[in-house]
Design a protein around this motif. Structure first.
Motif, mmCIF file in Angstrom:
data_model
loop_
_atom_site.group_PDB
_atom_site.id
_atom_site.type_symbol
_atom_site.label_atom_id
_atom_site.label_comp_id
_atom_site.label_asym_id
_atom_site.label_seq_id
_atom_site.Cartn_x
_atom_site.Cartn_y
_atom_site.Cartn_z
ATOM 1 N N PHE A 50 -26.636 -37.252 51.143
ATOM 2 C CA PHE A 50 -28.069 -36.940 51.188
ATOM 3 C C PHE A 50 -28.871 -37.735 50.161
ATOM 4 N N TRP A 51 -28.150 -38.426 49.232
ATOM 5 C CA TRP A 51 -28.853 -39.324 48.315
ATOM 6 C C TRP A 51 -27.877 -40.377 47.805
ATOM 7 N N THR A 73 -42.378 -28.023 47.856
ATOM 8 C CA THR A 73 -41.874 -28.631 49.090
ATOM 9 C C THR A 73 -41.988 -30.155 49.062
ATOM 10 N N ARG A 74 -40.902 -30.805 49.444
ATOM 11 C CA ARG A 74 -40.846 -32.264 49.557
ATOM 12 C C ARG A 74 -40.268 -32.594 50.924
ATOM 13 N N PRO A 75 -40.681 -33.709 51.506
ATOM 14 C CA PRO A 75 -40.168 -34.039 52.847
ATOM 15 C C PRO A 75 -38.689 -34.413 52.835
ATOM 16 N N CYS A 76 -38.022 -34.101 53.942
ATOM 17 C CA CYS A 76 -36.646 -34.525 54.168
ATOM 18 C C CYS A 76 -36.704 -35.754 55.062
ATOM 19 N N GLU A 77 -36.330 -36.900 54.507
ATOM 20 C CA GLU A 77 -36.445 -38.149 55.273
ATOM 21 C C GLU A 77 -35.147 -38.488 55.988
ATOM 22 N N ILE A 78 -35.284 -38.745 57.275
ATOM 23 C CA ILE A 78 -34.144 -39.166 58.077
ATOM 24 C C ILE A 78 -34.480 -40.510 58.694
ATOM 25 N N ARG A 79 -33.593 -41.451 58.579
ATOM 26 C CA ARG A 79 -33.772 -42.754 59.240
ATOM 27 C C ARG A 79 -32.483 -43.083 59.960
#
Lengths: 176, 176
Positions: free
Chosen positions: B35-36, B90-96
């Motif tokens: 996840f990071w 809240t922070r966005p969950c980025e998916i690419r």
DNA sequence: GACGACATGTAAAGAGTTACATGATTAT
DNA sequence: ATAATCATGTAACTCTTTACATGTCGTC
């Protein structure tokens, strides 16, 4: 010549119909955003590159004195898109989630904070699932774009799964 | 002064114990990678910045004539980490996901290609779930790092969900 | 007249990867 | 010996976001 993935999103958007840059951005925000986001800062320079490469055509179509450039795929662009989609080779799925990093290291803070964080993550994904569901409710299914609907449903199911998972974790942390 | 998320991954790695740059990278690869992700190209320059900012200390600890610098958190670094983790905003969950972009536009290619793509995506996530499961089988649970195990289990469940989802889609596309 | 949507773009900064370069130690 | 692991680092590049700048059109 190598194209970026964002370039293919543009080609894909133009595969359906001719669009302006603004319209491509709106299309991406309404469809690919949840797995491939596109910003103006990439979009307009990329359109220039695709034009130079002969993959798209530009046509001036102003409304009164408001400028507007309509782009459409050339045959070359159509081929490039089809070739690219035909490649079924494995590519990594990248996830970058700042909140999950915090959760991962949250043994350093009190139980209440951990539970709150997990709860907020559940809410985040519930909201995203609801947003996607609203999109899917509006429009009827098109046979020629069946995969668009599949991928939208994919997003709904994914974020529902994530919301459920974090909600369960939050409940466990609260009752610890 | 603003720190990058990657900087906090480094601080988090050092919260457990003193580590070398190489060790921090190994830690990230074995835990936060799904996840990071962190690369050497960020890691070493970031260590320098954290040192300059006084959030970490450096100690020379060579093995024979092989150089080695051990880093540890300062009190300032410990505080910065705790403050950061305490923020539950809240922070966005980025998916690419490049393969998902292809799938999204795969109405442009034949049914067989679509099914193959979906099948490969299922395999990708099954493999990732298995990789994470292997990690979790090895080591016993530590009370002080309970969230590490939670997040690992999260990854297993997530990729299992994704593998199942794509497998169902692939089956449907094959029988269309 | 004001607001929201339509429309196009750039500059600068930041984030992150890849490829390269170098060398020591340990296990097979 | 030789391969794997330990260990540190940089340079170039790519990708992406953010913030800014500008102006039109339709509707309330």
């Amino acid at each position: 010549m190598e194209l970026s993935n964002t370039a293919y999103v543009i080609l894909g958007a133009l595969h359906e119909r001719a669009r302006s840059g603004y319209d491509i951005k709106a299309f991406a925000d309404a469809s690919t955003r949840h797995f491939w986001a596109v910003s103006y800062g990439q979009l307009y320079p990329e359109l220039k590159r695709l034009l130079d490469a002969g993959l798209i055509d530009a046509e001036d179509q102003p409304t009164g004195s408001r400028q507007r450039t309509l782009y459409r795929l050339t045959r070359l662009g159509e081929e490039a898109l089809a070739d690219w989609v035909s490649d079924t080779g494995t590519r990594p799925c990248e996830i970058r989630d700042e909140m999950l990093v915090r959760l991962f290291f949250s043994d350093a803070v009190e139980r209440e904070k951990r539970a709150e964080l997990a709860g907020n993550m559940a809410a985040r994904h519930r909201a995203q699932a609801n947003g996607l569901r609203k999109q899917s409710e509006g429009k009827p299914a098109h046979r020629e774009n069946a995969m668009h609907d599949e991928v939208l449903q994919f997003g709904i199911d994914l974020h529902e799964h994530l919301a459920d998972w974090y909600a369960r974790l939050a409940a466990r942390l609260e009752n610890e």
